[in-house]
Design an enzyme around this catalytic site. Structure first.
Site, mmCIF file in Angstrom:
data_model
loop_
_atom_site.group_PDB
_atom_site.id
_atom_site.type_symbol
_atom_site.label_atom_id
_atom_site.label_comp_id
_atom_site.label_asym_id
_atom_site.label_seq_id
_atom_site.Cartn_x
_atom_site.Cartn_y
_atom_site.Cartn_z
ATOM 1 N N ARG A 68 8.075 9.825 -11.134
ATOM 2 C CA ARG A 68 6.700 10.230 -10.779
ATOM 3 C C ARG A 68 6.302 11.323 -11.756
ATOM 4 N NH1 ARG A 68 3.983 11.491 -4.956
ATOM 5 N NH2 ARG A 68 3.994 9.227 -5.050
ATOM 6 N N CYS A 78 -3.470 5.471 1.400
ATOM 7 C CA CYS A 78 -2.072 5.565 0.953
ATOM 8 C C CYS A 78 -1.372 6.804 1.505
ATOM 9 C CB CYS A 78 -2.020 5.582 -0.567
ATOM 10 S SG CYS A 78 -2.946 6.962 -1.277
#
Ligand code: CP
Ligand code: NVA
Length: 314
Positions: free
Chosen positions: A114, A271
């Protein structure tokens, strides 16, 4: 892990940097496998297909769901995951990403990262001898899309005749969702302010694997009759300095009870994490039509299926 003394030296790893790294057929296989793992987990059946495999998880940004679902998923598959915060390893002190990638490849079997710049997952992949998975960049969040498609398929029994509306920022989550809908055959309309539209490259890639979404600046028109309405934050990680101007530009794009009157039966997706009172109201997140925690759970099942797709069963 690649030991560099076997016949596997020339084998190219398969990476998952965005949704269109999978074909429509592969996507379907991954979603089927995710459904099977979900069933096996709830039945208490062993599915330890990645026995003794190790996942390295590199994080330059915060995470709740991605970190915990990948780590738990590896445990359930019989493997192991290592959390690597950028500031805990030499990357944060200036060790080049390509060296980090090559060194980590000698230990772990698969890497998840990430990072801020999307190019950085490409650099990792270019230099890794093991599969690299994008766990979110400024441009894409393909693992989220796998979970989203699994959630939509569970809710509607398939993708045929399902229509979705994306409302708000044409950000990382939106862009991967655009590609996922194109690949799966979900009809999609995207409503964003003009300054925050999905980029042209994403629209071109969507057209290359399926159908490019309809785009508009009118959230009500997008939501009208939709089966699924999806939104995400207006200020993503790394954009905190732009907060005031962003909040001004997204006025009128809030996913609230009034907007949903145009789609009375729509399922609501996000999300997470959600900023209640900004892009979505508390009442909508907590409402009967919200499937946000089904999405969150499905991160686990979808990523386990992806890991096995990239590594192959033992
Ligand atoms: N949706 C998502 O990726 O959540 P995290 O930032 O908590 O990982
Ligand atoms: N768009 C958000 C998604 C977080 C999962 C961000 O990038 O911060």
């Amino acid at each position: 892990m690649n030991t560099h003394d076997t016949a596997t030296d020339d084998a190219q790893p398969r990476h998952f940097l965005d949704v269109d790294d999978l074909s429509a057929e592969e996507l379907s296989v991954v979603l089927d496998r995710a459904g099977e793992y979900k069933r096996a987990l709830s039945a208490g059946e062993d599915h330890a297909h990645l026995h003794r495999k190790t996942l390295g998880m590199l994080f330059q940004k915060a995470s709740t769901r991605t970190r915990v679902s990948f780590e738990t998923g590896m445990t359930q598959l019989g493997g192991h995951a290592i959390f690597l915060g950028a500031d805990d390893i030499h990357l944060g002190r200036g060790e080049p990403l390509k060296d980090t990638s090559r060194a980590l490849s000698r230990y772990v079997d698969v890497l998840m990262a990430r990072v801020f710049n999307h190019e950085n997952v490409e650099v990792l992949a270019e230099h890794a001898d093991v599969p690299v998975i994008n766990g979110l960049t400024d441009d894409a969040h393909p693992c989220q899309t796998l979970a989203d498609l699994l959630t939509i398929r569970e809710r509607f029994g398939g993708f045929e005749d399902v229509s979705a509306a994306w409302i708000g920022d044409g950000n990382n989550v939106a862009q991967s969702f655009v590609l996922g809908c194109a690949l799966a055959g979900v009809e999609l309309t995207v409503a964003t302010p003009p300054e925050h539209a999905v980029d042209d490259d994403t629209l071109d890639r969507a057209a290359a694997v399926g159908t490019s979404p309809e785009t508009t600046g009118d959230p009500e028109a997008a939501v009208e009759g939709a089966d699924v309405v999806y939104t995400d934050v207006w200020v993503s990680m790394g954009q905190e300095d732009e907060r005031d101007s962003r909040l001004r530009r997204f006025e009128g794009f809030q996913l609230n009870e009034e907007l949903l009157e145009a789609a009375p039966d729509a399922a609501v997706m996000h999300c997470l994490p959600a900023h209640r009172g900004e892009e979505i109201t508390d009442g909508v997140v907590e409402g009967e039509r919200s499937i946000v925690f089904e999405q969150a759970e499905n991160r686990l099942h979808a990523q386990k299926a992806l890991l096995v797709e990239l590594l192959g069963p033992e």
